[in-house]
Enzyme design. Structure first.
Site, PDB file in Angstrom:
ATOM      1  N   ARG A 103      30.876  39.932  37.129  1.00  0.00           N
ATOM      2  CA  ARG A 103      31.675  41.054  37.664  1.00  0.00           C
ATOM      3  C   ARG A 103      30.737  41.809  38.604  1.00  0.00           C
ATOM      4  O   ARG A 103      29.733  42.380  38.156  1.00  0.00           O
ATOM      5  CB  ARG A 103      32.185  41.951  36.538  1.00  0.00           C
ATOM      6  CG  ARG A 103      32.816  43.231  37.064  1.00  0.00           C
ATOM      7  CD  ARG A 103      33.615  43.979  36.028  1.00  0.00           C
ATOM      8  NE  ARG A 103      34.893  43.334  35.801  1.00  0.00           N
ATOM      9  CZ  ARG A 103      35.959  43.927  35.267  1.00  0.00           C
ATOM     10  NH1 ARG A 103      35.906  45.192  34.910  1.00  0.00           N
ATOM     11  NH2 ARG A 103      37.089  43.263  35.090  1.00  0.00           N
TER      12      ARG A 103
ATOM     13  N   HIS B 165      40.326  39.149  41.801  1.00  0.00           N
ATOM     14  CA  HIS B 165      40.310  39.212  40.332  1.00  0.00           C
ATOM     15  C   HIS B 165      41.166  38.034  39.842  1.00  0.00           C
ATOM     16  O   HIS B 165      42.273  38.225  39.328  1.00  0.00           O
ATOM     17  CB  HIS B 165      40.878  40.560  39.874  1.00  0.00           C
ATOM     18  CG  HIS B 165      40.534  40.933  38.473  1.00  0.00           C
ATOM     19  ND1 HIS B 165      39.787  40.125  37.630  1.00  0.00           N
ATOM     20  CD2 HIS B 165      40.842  42.050  37.735  1.00  0.00           C
ATOM     21  CE1 HIS B 165      39.650  40.722  36.465  1.00  0.00           C
ATOM     22  NE2 HIS B 165      40.273  41.889  36.500  1.00  0.00           N
TER      23      HIS B 165
ATOM     24  N   GLN C  44      42.733  37.751  36.251  1.00  0.00           N
ATOM     25  CA  GLN C  44      43.829  38.701  36.066  1.00  0.00           C
ATOM     26  C   GLN C  44      45.143  38.141  36.616  1.00  0.00           C
ATOM     27  O   GLN C  44      46.180  38.147  35.945  1.00  0.00           O
ATOM     28  CB  GLN C  44      43.489  40.019  36.782  1.00  0.00           C
ATOM     29  CG  GLN C  44      44.531  41.082  36.634  1.00  0.00           C
ATOM     30  CD  GLN C  44      44.606  41.626  35.217  1.00  0.00           C
ATOM     31  OE1 GLN C  44      43.605  42.033  34.659  1.00  0.00           O
ATOM     32  NE2 GLN C  44      45.792  41.627  34.627  1.00  0.00           N
TER      33      GLN C  44
ATOM     34  N   ASP D 284      48.413  48.974  40.588  1.00  0.00           N
ATOM     35  CA  ASP D 284      47.029  49.065  40.114  1.00  0.00           C
ATOM     36  C   ASP D 284      46.514  50.445  40.519  1.00  0.00           C
ATOM     37  O   ASP D 284      47.155  51.158  41.320  1.00  0.00           O
ATOM     38  CB  ASP D 284      46.195  47.932  40.754  1.00  0.00           C
ATOM     39  CG  ASP D 284      44.761  47.904  40.245  1.00  0.00           C
ATOM     40  OD1 ASP D 284      44.456  48.536  39.211  1.00  0.00           O
ATOM     41  OD2 ASP D 284      43.916  47.232  40.895  1.00  0.00           O
TER      42      ASP D 284
ATOM     43  N   CYS E  55      47.335  45.857  35.643  1.00  0.00           N
ATOM     44  CA  CYS E  55      46.179  45.141  35.084  1.00  0.00           C
ATOM     45  C   CYS E  55      45.409  45.981  34.082  1.00  0.00           C
ATOM     46  O   CYS E  55      44.705  45.430  33.240  1.00  0.00           O
ATOM     47  CB  CYS E  55      45.267  44.685  36.213  1.00  0.00           C
ATOM     48  SG  CYS E  55      44.673  46.045  37.241  1.00  0.00           S
TER      49      CYS E  55
ATOM     50  N   ARG F 152      45.205  37.657  29.088  1.00  0.00           N
ATOM     51  CA  ARG F 152      43.885  37.451  29.691  1.00  0.00           C
ATOM     52  C   ARG F 152      43.070  36.483  28.826  1.00  0.00           C
ATOM     53  O   ARG F 152      42.399  35.590  29.333  1.00  0.00           O
ATOM     54  CB  ARG F 152      43.133  38.791  29.814  1.00  0.00           C
ATOM     55  CG  ARG F 152      43.670  39.750  30.861  1.00  0.00           C
ATOM     56  CD  ARG F 152      43.444  39.253  32.271  1.00  0.00           C
ATOM     57  NE  ARG F 152      42.034  38.958  32.524  1.00  0.00           N
ATOM     58  CZ  ARG F 152      41.100  39.865  32.859  1.00  0.00           C
ATOM     59  NH1 ARG F 152      41.434  41.131  33.007  1.00  0.00           N
ATOM     60  NH2 ARG F 152      39.851  39.496  33.085  1.00  0.00           N
TER      61      ARG F 152
HETATM   62  N1   CP Z   1      42.039  44.420  33.841  1.00  0.00           N
HETATM   63  C1   CP Z   1      40.718  44.400  33.684  1.00  0.00           C
HETATM   64  O1   CP Z   1      39.988  43.603  34.280  1.00  0.00           O
HETATM   65  O2   CP Z   1      40.251  45.300  32.774  1.00  0.00           O
HETATM   66  P1   CP Z   1      38.730  45.670  32.529  1.00  0.00           P
HETATM   67  O3   CP Z   1      38.222  46.347  33.753  1.00  0.00           O
HETATM   68  O4   CP Z   1      38.741  46.569  31.314  1.00  0.00           O
HETATM   69  O5   CP Z   1      37.954  44.405  32.269  1.00  0.00           O
HETATM   70  N1  NVA Z   2      41.305  47.265  41.327  1.00  0.00           N
HETATM   71  C1  NVA Z   2      40.638  47.658  40.104  1.00  0.00           C
HETATM   72  C2  NVA Z   2      40.910  46.660  39.035  1.00  0.00           C
HETATM   73  C3  NVA Z   2      40.323  46.992  37.684  1.00  0.00           C
HETATM   74  C4  NVA Z   2      40.599  45.956  36.660  1.00  0.00           C
HETATM   75  C5  NVA Z   2      39.147  47.806  40.355  1.00  0.00           C
HETATM   76  O1  NVA Z   2      38.578  46.980  41.074  1.00  0.00           O
HETATM   77  O2  NVA Z   2      38.554  48.754  39.843  1.00  0.00           O
END
Ligand code: CP
Ligand code: NVA
Length: 337
Positions: free
Chosen positions: A121, A148, A151, A243, A283, A311
């Site tokens: 990440r 993502h 997701q 989102d 999400c 997920r």
């Molecule tokens: N939706 C998602 O990726 O959640 P987190 O940021 O908690 O991993």
């Molecule tokens: N668009 C958001 C998604 C979090 C799961 C971010 O990148 O923070």
């Protein structure tokens, strides 16, 4: 033979379905349309018969490096890997970028000697791409600034569970044209489904992603529309997705974005313009009172916790396909998670 039995017996031919060639999941674009379908098909089997996969990844090891916080992604990889018989290690990388201490390729060549799969990440999408280029083991994108993918696969699996044939599903995405929107439009394209994305001017999805999605759509028959008006986007939709308006790393833009996105809030009035049976998707984490109201996210229409559950099932399928794990007890049919 009912359809579940058929699917389970097909899955016994794992490690990889014929034609599953992908080495990494950096972008949905790494998967051919048939491979996206294969992920969803295996997810259904894994979710229905978790006990059949208890030792599928025995002896396999996963490492996660996260430059940003996480609840769902970290825990669904950890619980998913454990339920497949493998182990996972988490490295909190929130204090510095992954390549701050040493060259990314040196990290890759260390990791490939110790573990079987890398989950990242990151802020920069290039970090995930470079790790995938350098490492001789699979690399999975657990969220970057651009995509993502785990997701979106879980989201389309959720839609398939609720509505069946995805070719007939009309998804409306309202809000920021961000990483989640990018993976959704690419997954929609691969699955031959239909998406309308409504964003304010200047906050639309990346032009390269949209161009790639449209090219895939030419092959699959998917329908992709980019709009400004959230009301037009949700008209008759089967599901309305939003989102956060402020993704991780953009916190300094919070105030400015609150004004720009105000008309894109998913509230009861907007949901009323979708189909009567429409689902609400997000999400998570959600900024309640901003992109979605409590009344919507807590309503009967909300499927946000189904998405979160899925997920884990989807990521188990991805790990099985990338690492080549098979079922251990194909004949057993009564196991629970
Ligand atoms: N939706 C998602 O990726 O959640 P987190 O940021 O908690 O991993
Ligand atoms: N668009 C958001 C998604 C979090 C799961 C971010 O990148 O923070």
């Amino acid at each position: 033979m009912n359809s579940t039995t058929l699917r389970v017996s097909q899955a016994s031919s794992l490690p990889r379905p014929k034609g599953f060639l992908s080495h990494d999941l950096v972008s949905i674009r790494d998967l051919a349309p048939r491979e996206v379908e294969a992920v969803l098909e295996l997810t259904a089997v894994v979710k229905a018969r978790p006990g059949n996969f208890r030792a599928a990844l025995a002896g396999k090891q996963l490492v996660m490096f996260f430059e940003k916080p996480s609840l769902r992604t970290r825990l669904t990889f950890e619980s998913g890997m454990a339920s497949l018989g493998g182990v996972s290690f988490f490295v909190d990388q929130t204090h510095s970028r992954l390549d701050a201490r040493e060259k990314l390729s040196d990290i890759a060549h260390n990791l490939e000697r110790w573990v079987n799969v890398i989950v990242l990440r990151t802020f920069s999408h290039v970090t995930v791409e470079q790790m995938a280029e350098c490492a001789g083991i699979p690399v999975i994108n657990a969220l970057s600034e651009l995509e993502h993918p785990c997701q979106a696969l879980a989201d389309y699996f959720t839609l398939q569970e609720k509505f069946g044939d995805l070719k007939n599903v009309r998804l409306a995405y309202v809000g920021d044209g961000n990483n989640v929107a990018h993976s959704l439009v690419l997954a929609c394209a691969s699955l031959g489904s239909s998406i309308r994305i409504a964003t304010p001017a200047g906050y639309g999805p990346d032009a390269h992603i949209v161009a790639d999605a449209r090219e895939i759509a030419r092959e699959t028959g998917a329908n992709i529309e980019l709009l400004r008006d959230p009301h037009e986007a949700v008209q008759g939709a089967d599901a309305v997705y939003t989102d956060t308006w402020v993704s991780m790393g953009h916190e300094h833009e919070s105030e400015q974005r609150a004004g720009i996105f105000a008309d894109y809030q998913v509230n009861e009035a907007l949901m009323a313009e979708a189909a009567a049976h429409a689902l609400f998707l997000h999400c998570l984490p959600a900024c309640r009172g901003k992109e979605v109201t409590d009344a919507v996210i807590d309503s009967q229409q909300s499927a946000v916790f189904d998405q979160a559950e899925n997920r884990m099932h989807v990521q188990k399928a991805i790990l099985l396909l990338l690492l080549g794990g098979g079922m251990t007890h194909p004949a057993r049919r009564s196991d629970h998670a």
